[in-house]
Design an enzyme around this catalytic site. Structure first.
Site, short mmCIF file in Angstrom:
data_model
loop_
_atom_site.label_atom_id
_atom_site.label_comp_id
_atom_site.label_asym_id
_atom_site.label_seq_id
_atom_site.Cartn_x
_atom_site.Cartn_y
_atom_site.Cartn_z
N CYS A 1 74.99 -22.70 -7.00
CA CYS A 1 74.48 -23.95 -6.85
C CYS A 1 74.66 -25.01 -7.92
O CYS A 1 75.64 -25.37 -7.91
CB CYS A 1 72.74 -23.66 -6.60
SG CYS A 1 71.71 -24.69 -6.10
N HIS B 1 72.93 -20.01 -1.91
CA HIS B 1 72.55 -19.04 -2.79
C HIS B 1 72.78 -17.69 -2.07
O HIS B 1 72.18 -17.12 -1.12
CB HIS B 1 70.86 -19.17 -2.89
CG HIS B 1 70.53 -20.21 -3.69
ND1 HIS B 1 70.58 -20.07 -5.26
CD2 HIS B 1 70.31 -21.47 -3.66
CE1 HIS B 1 70.36 -21.29 -5.90
NE2 HIS B 1 70.09 -22.02 -4.59
N GLU C 1 72.42 -14.81 -3.21
CA GLU C 1 71.70 -13.66 -3.78
C GLU C 1 70.59 -13.92 -2.93
O GLU C 1 69.52 -12.99 -2.83
CB GLU C 1 71.19 -14.02 -5.18
CG GLU C 1 70.23 -15.05 -5.42
CD GLU C 1 71.00 -16.42 -5.75
OE1 GLU C 1 71.99 -16.67 -5.26
OE2 GLU C 1 70.30 -17.40 -6.44
#
Lengths: 207, 208
Positions: free
Chosen positions: A83, A186, A188
């Site tokens: 990001c 993202h 994750e």
């Protein structure tokens, strides 16, 4: 095979909980480090980032990690930016005119056009450019999770990675260039697809 | 995924924190947590437990600066501005309610939504008190009015009875997302089935 030692850089820019857990789940021996000296011996560095470009850049410079990251990149060792951790690598950002980025990648950070709902907050699709190792095994059109008002505009669009379309803009959503990896999305928070990206990064770190 | 701690008592909070932490360890998708958030310290506690985003509602009315502080500190993407809206009896728009919908504030919902954006929130959850629990569909009119008043994403909440209600609010009200709870809790349908129906209806949605 020894586990890969990853250093997750904690320079005070946001929440590291999710990315830490997801990297662990993906098989990495990951330590969160706020001390640049600890990061020097790591196999790979992960640079997350959330928030305003100026504040994130200032926090990064104050943290003392800049020389470590530059040396790591110059040595072409594995690196993953996430990001704003990707955006910091560019020359500059429209979010903070006058604040230079690290200038590692050629291009700038731009804002989505007026009239578009920002931040882009949600799932969107990635399409590959070239044969990005970071995205190995992930089909074209896979959905990943984004939370961004700004995007990276590369001087050279042919850099290996992925592109995504939002608000009429087609932007670089991932970079997989040598051992430099970065995502605007993202991983994750992108469930199976995101965990595969992180597992790929761990595998690439072993090469 | 959204957790609302609707009572948010101090003794209940530690149990909630444990649930957040355990969820965040195995669920790799954005996790929003709300309930009883009033100060920057409350945001911090929930982020440390593993929340990706924190939702503030009554606390924003009593302390708007908490929204700005949280957005400055954690980024707009991590701050959710939650509004409980009730249609005014004289049909002149909607009023903001707090304390779980029990107390009127006199604030106008559209003005308050714009204020939330100015304070730095990254998205708005608009919960219709009139529609909540009725399972007769979202408040399309209120959602559309808010979505047109702000640039940040708007999530419609309250009133979902089936997948078609979600399609309607996403398509006709310009909502960016639709929140539902009861229809999943009751076992009436599943997230997977709803998403397939939405995709069949032409909504751009990630299938699971």
């Amino acid at each position: 095979m020894r586990p890969v030692k990853l250093a997750l850089i904690d320079y005070g820019a946001g929440n590291l909980h999710s990315v830490h857990k997801a990297l662990e789940y993906s098989g990495a021996d990951v330590s969160i480090t706020a001390d640049p000296a600890d990061a020097e011996g790591a196999d790979a560095l992960v640079l997350p980032g959330q928030g305003h470009f100026r504040q994130v850049m200032e926090a990064f410079l104050e943290s003392g990690f800049e020389p470590v990251v530059r040396a790591h990149l110059a040595a072409e060792r594995p690196f993953l930016g996430i990001c704003v951790g990707l955006q910091l690598l560019m020359a500059s950002s429209e979010e903070a005119p006058g604040v230079p980025g690290l200038g590692v990648l050629a291009g700038t950070v731009k804002r989505f056009p007026k009239g578009v709902s920002v931040p882009q907050m949600g799932w969107n699709q990635v399409f590959k450019t070239g044969d990005p190792a970071l995205l190995a095994g992930i089909p074209d059109g896979a959905f990943v999770y984004f939370a961004n008002s700004y995007y990276v505009d590369f001087s050279d669009e042919s850099v290996s990675g992925t592109t995504t379309e939002y608000g009429g803009v087609r932007f670089k959503s991932a970079v997989s260039h040598g051992q430099l990896y970065a995502t605007q999305f993202h991983p994750e928070k992108s469930q199976v697809v995101g965990l595969k990206v992180l597992a790929n990064f761990c595998t690439l770190t072993r090469l | 995924m959204v957790f609302y701690d609707i009572t948010a008592t101090s003794e209940g909070r530690s149990a909630m924190l444990d649930i957040i932490t355990r969820t965040a360890e195995m669920c790799f998708m954005p996790l929003t947590v709300g309930g009883g958030v009033r100060t920057l310290a409350d945001f911090r506690t929930l982020f440390l437990a593993g929340a990706d985003k924190v939702s503030i509602n009554s606390g924003a009315v009593s302390n708007p600066q908490a929204v700005r502080e949280a957005a400055d500190h954690y980024g707009s993407q991590a701050v959710v501005f939650s509004i409980d809206a009730k249609k005014r009896a004289n049909d002149s728009g909607w009023e903001v309610f707090v304390a779980g919908g029990r107390r009127a504030t006199g604030l106008d919902v559209l003005e308050w939504a714009v204020r939330g954006q100015e304070l730095g929130a990254g998205e708005i959850v608009l919960n219709s008190i009139d529609a909540d629990g009725m399972k007769t569909g979202y408040d399309v009119e209120a959602t559309k009015a808010v979505a047109q008043a702000v640039d940040i994403p708007v999530i419609a909440s309250g009133g979902a009875g089936n997948a078609l209600h979600m399609r309607d609010v996403l398509r006709d009200a310009e909502a960016d997302a639709a929140l539902a709870a009861g229809i999943f809790h009751s076992g009436q349908t599943t997230v997977g089935k709803v998403k397939q129906l939405l995709a069949d209806a032409g909504v751009h949605v990630r299938l699971v």
